[in-house]
Design a protein around this motif. Structure first.
Motif, mmCIF file in Angstrom:
data_model
loop_
_atom_site.group_PDB
_atom_site.id
_atom_site.type_symbol
_atom_site.label_atom_id
_atom_site.label_comp_id
_atom_site.label_asym_id
_atom_site.label_seq_id
_atom_site.Cartn_x
_atom_site.Cartn_y
_atom_site.Cartn_z
ATOM 1 N N ILE A 1 93.183 36.995 16.661
ATOM 2 C CA ILE A 1 93.553 37.375 18.021
ATOM 3 C C ILE A 1 93.405 36.124 18.870
ATOM 4 O O ILE A 1 92.283 35.683 19.137
ATOM 5 N N ASP A 2 94.518 35.539 19.244
ATOM 6 C CA ASP A 2 94.415 34.243 19.914
ATOM 7 C C ASP A 2 94.210 34.393 21.414
ATOM 8 O O ASP A 2 94.083 35.504 21.948
ATOM 9 N N ALA A 3 94.182 33.274 22.113
ATOM 10 C CA ALA A 3 93.768 33.240 23.515
ATOM 11 C C ALA A 3 94.754 33.903 24.468
ATOM 12 O O ALA A 3 94.442 34.068 25.653
ATOM 13 N N ILE A 4 95.941 34.281 23.977
ATOM 14 C CA ILE A 4 96.847 35.070 24.820
ATOM 15 C C ILE A 4 96.165 36.355 25.259
ATOM 16 O O ILE A 4 96.291 36.786 26.403
ATOM 17 N N TRP A 5 95.418 36.964 24.345
ATOM 18 C CA TRP A 5 94.896 38.320 24.562
ATOM 19 C C TRP A 5 93.457 38.263 25.054
ATOM 20 O O TRP A 5 92.561 38.871 24.473
ATOM 21 N N THR A 6 93.239 37.533 26.141
ATOM 22 C CA THR A 6 91.912 37.402 26.722
ATOM 23 C C THR A 6 91.925 37.724 28.205
ATOM 24 O O THR A 6 92.940 37.602 28.884
ATOM 25 N N ILE A 7 90.767 38.146 28.691
ATOM 26 C CA ILE A 7 90.470 38.245 30.112
ATOM 27 C C ILE A 7 89.386 37.215 30.364
ATOM 28 O O ILE A 7 88.278 37.336 29.857
ATOM 29 N N GLY A 8 89.700 36.180 31.121
ATOM 30 C CA GLY A 8 88.782 35.043 31.189
ATOM 31 C C GLY A 8 88.737 34.371 29.834
ATOM 32 O O GLY A 8 89.765 34.011 29.269
ATOM 33 N N LYS A 9 87.538 34.264 29.271
ATOM 34 C CA LYS A 9 87.386 33.582 27.983
ATOM 35 C C LYS A 9 87.124 34.547 26.830
ATOM 36 O O LYS A 9 86.948 34.105 25.694
ATOM 37 N N LYS A 10 87.084 35.844 27.112
ATOM 38 C CA LYS A 10 86.737 36.823 26.091
ATOM 39 C C LYS A 10 87.924 37.723 25.763
ATOM 40 O O LYS A 10 88.802 37.956 26.596
ATOM 41 N N LEU A 11 87.928 38.275 24.547
ATOM 42 C CA LEU A 11 89.032 39.112 24.102
ATOM 43 C C LEU A 11 89.133 40.385 24.937
ATOM 44 O O LEU A 11 88.125 40.984 25.323
ATOM 45 N N HIS A 12 90.363 40.778 25.208
ATOM 46 C CA HIS A 12 90.675 41.983 25.972
ATOM 47 C C HIS A 12 90.327 43.216 25.155
ATOM 48 O O HIS A 12 90.702 43.344 23.983
ATOM 49 N N GLY A 13 89.604 44.165 25.770
ATOM 50 C CA GLY A 13 89.117 45.336 25.043
ATOM 51 C C GLY A 13 90.213 46.179 24.437
ATOM 52 O O GLY A 13 90.131 46.601 23.277
ATOM 53 N N GLY A 14 91.276 46.467 25.209
ATOM 54 C CA GLY A 14 92.349 47.296 24.690
ATOM 55 C C GLY A 14 93.060 46.666 23.510
ATOM 56 O O GLY A 14 93.525 47.370 22.601
ATOM 57 N N THR A 15 93.152 45.336 23.501
ATOM 58 C CA THR A 15 93.758 44.654 22.365
ATOM 59 C C THR A 15 92.931 44.858 21.108
ATOM 60 O O THR A 15 93.469 45.092 20.014
ATOM 61 N N MET A 16 91.608 44.812 21.246
ATOM 62 C CA MET A 16 90.751 44.999 20.074
ATOM 63 C C MET A 16 90.819 46.436 19.561
ATOM 64 O O MET A 16 90.730 46.670 18.354
ATOM 65 N N VAL A 17 90.982 47.409 20.459
ATOM 66 C CA VAL A 17 91.183 48.790 20.011
ATOM 67 C C VAL A 17 92.485 48.883 19.220
ATOM 68 O O VAL A 17 92.542 49.502 18.151
ATOM 69 N N ALA A 18 93.541 48.262 19.729
ATOM 70 C CA ALA A 18 94.849 48.339 19.079
ATOM 71 C C ALA A 18 94.847 47.648 17.718
ATOM 72 O O ALA A 18 95.414 48.177 16.746
ATOM 73 N N THR A 19 94.261 46.461 17.624
ATOM 74 C CA THR A 19 94.239 45.775 16.331
ATOM 75 C C THR A 19 93.331 46.502 15.342
ATOM 76 O O THR A 19 93.613 46.525 14.137
ATOM 77 N N SER A 20 92.265 47.121 15.839
ATOM 78 C CA SER A 20 91.425 47.946 14.962
ATOM 79 C C SER A 20 92.212 49.154 14.464
ATOM 80 O O SER A 20 92.037 49.596 13.323
ATOM 81 N N ALA A 21 93.087 49.698 15.323
ATOM 82 C CA ALA A 21 93.942 50.812 14.896
ATOM 83 C C ALA A 21 94.875 50.378 13.772
ATOM 84 O O ALA A 21 95.132 51.152 12.827
ATOM 85 N N ALA A 22 95.400 49.162 13.876
ATOM 86 C CA ALA A 22 96.258 48.645 12.810
ATOM 87 C C ALA A 22 95.490 48.538 11.499
ATOM 88 O O ALA A 22 96.011 48.869 10.420
ATOM 89 N N ALA A 23 94.229 48.095 11.579
ATOM 90 C CA ALA A 23 93.403 48.000 10.370
ATOM 91 C C ALA A 23 93.106 49.387 9.816
ATOM 92 O O ALA A 23 93.142 49.611 8.599
ATOM 93 N N ALA A 24 92.811 50.344 10.710
ATOM 94 C CA ALA A 24 92.525 51.708 10.266
ATOM 95 C C ALA A 24 93.727 52.316 9.566
ATOM 96 O O ALA A 24 93.591 52.971 8.517
ATOM 97 N N ALA A 25 94.919 52.119 10.140
ATOM 98 C CA ALA A 25 96.132 52.677 9.540
ATOM 99 C C ALA A 25 96.393 52.081 8.166
ATOM 100 O O ALA A 25 96.736 52.801 7.218
ATOM 101 N N ARG A 26 96.207 50.779 8.043
ATOM 102 C CA ARG A 26 96.473 50.142 6.753
ATOM 103 C C ARG A 26 95.477 50.622 5.703
ATOM 104 O O ARG A 26 95.860 50.925 4.560
ATOM 105 N N GLY A 27 94.203 50.711 6.092
ATOM 106 C CA GLY A 27 93.210 51.170 5.131
ATOM 107 C C GLY A 27 93.425 52.606 4.714
ATOM 108 O O GLY A 27 93.294 52.962 3.530
#
Length: 305
Positions: free
Chosen positions: A51-77
């Motif tokens: 998850i690169d720096a596009i998907w950040t608020i300030g210097k930290k990762l955006h929460g909704g992006t991490m939910v979405a990428t976790s959803a992608a991992a859940a679906a694949r698993g």
């Protein structure tokens, strides 16, 4: 939640524009399982992603992006272990933030808790440098595939596309702390966002967001993007003059249906703003006016300056 400071860090991460920027964040590589069985005897599957720096608020990762990428991992698993669940999508997610990950590599540990004909349950830990920083419990099922039978009138009075006076996110905008404009088109309604004019108003905000063409055309990525959009609004407490970091304690996301192509509309409201905490509700509507996703988050009020 997109927290915005009244004095903004001018440092802006710049990442090369990519027509499939969000799809890249959702791309995963399977890892050796290591310890394939967890303490409760459920099988653990591991993936890595970036998850690169596009998907950040300030210097930290955006929460909704991490939910979405976790959803992608859940679906694949889930689909790897139970191919019969291929038509299911993450219709609900409950997320706890244990830390604030940095942009870059993240790993996902996926556990299928239940695999049923109607409902499946999957847990995902987002791990960085050996630490679990985000935990999400997903419920998978089949989304609605027909037009809604009822849509409140309050959902239809927001224009389907950004208005001429909408404030676009970007490096020169008041919202430049949110770097997502490098991977999507985002604009906020200044009529509702009174804080942009240095004024106070009702704690409610409206935004528009649209993925880049390649992300919009990928049905799976478009779903995850809509889930992410449910965490796009700045804290509504900013309209009450409370600026600063409003850390999310807990975030719940519901997915109703697949989005139609076009702009997504985000309407953020609250039932109450307290002295220590506030609740923020966000509706995500597509171009047809249907509710695609909705979220509720419990967040801490920024400390007075």
């Amino acid at each position: 939640m997109a927290a915005t400071e009244s004095t903004i860090d001018p440092q802006q991460p710049v990442v090369a524009l990519d027509d499939a920027a969000f799809g890249r964040a959702c791309a995963l590589t399977e890892l050796p399982s290591g310890n394939p069985v967890s303490a409760d005897n459920s099988t653990v599957v591991r993936y890595s992603g970036v998850i690169d720096a596009i998907w950040t608020i300030g210097k930290k990762l955006h929460g909704g992006t991490m939910v979405a990428t976790s959803a992608a991992a859940a679906a694949r698993g889930l689909r790897a272990a139970h191919p019969e669940s291929a038509e299911m999508l993450p219709i609900a997610a409950s997320t706890d933030f244990l830390g604030a990950p940095d942009p870059g590599r993240v790993d996902y540990e996926v556990r299928v808790r239940k695999a049923g004909r109607q409902i499946c349950l999957v847990d995902v830990d987002l791990v960085q440098e050996g630490r679990t920083l985000v935990h999400t419990a997903f419920t998978f099922g089949r989304v609605d595939d027909a037009p809604p039978v009822y849509v409140p009138e309050s959902h239809t009075d927001m224009p389907t596309e950004p208005t001429a006076d909408a404030v676009a996110y970007g490096p020169d905008s008041p919202m430049r702390i949110a770097h997502l404009s490098q991977g999507a088109s985002v604009a906020i309604d200044p009529i509702w966002a009174r804080f942009l004019a240095g004024e106070q108003g009702k704690p409610q905000l409206r935004l528009w967001i649209r993925p880049r063409p390649a992300d919009e055309q990928d049905p799976e990525v478009a779903v995850y993007f809509a889930m992410m959009a449910g965490d796009m609004s700045p804290p509504v407490s900013m309209n009450l003059g409370r600026f600063g970091w409003a850390p999310t304690v807990q975030l719940t996301t519901h997915l109703h249906r697949r989005p139609a192509p076009g702009w997504l509309r985000v309407i953020a409201t609250t039932p109450e703003v307290g002295e220590r905490m506030f609740v923020q509700d966000q509706l995500v509507l597509d171009a047809t006016g249907a509710v695609i996703a909705q979220t509720r988050q419990l967040a801490l009020i920024p400390l007075p300056r």
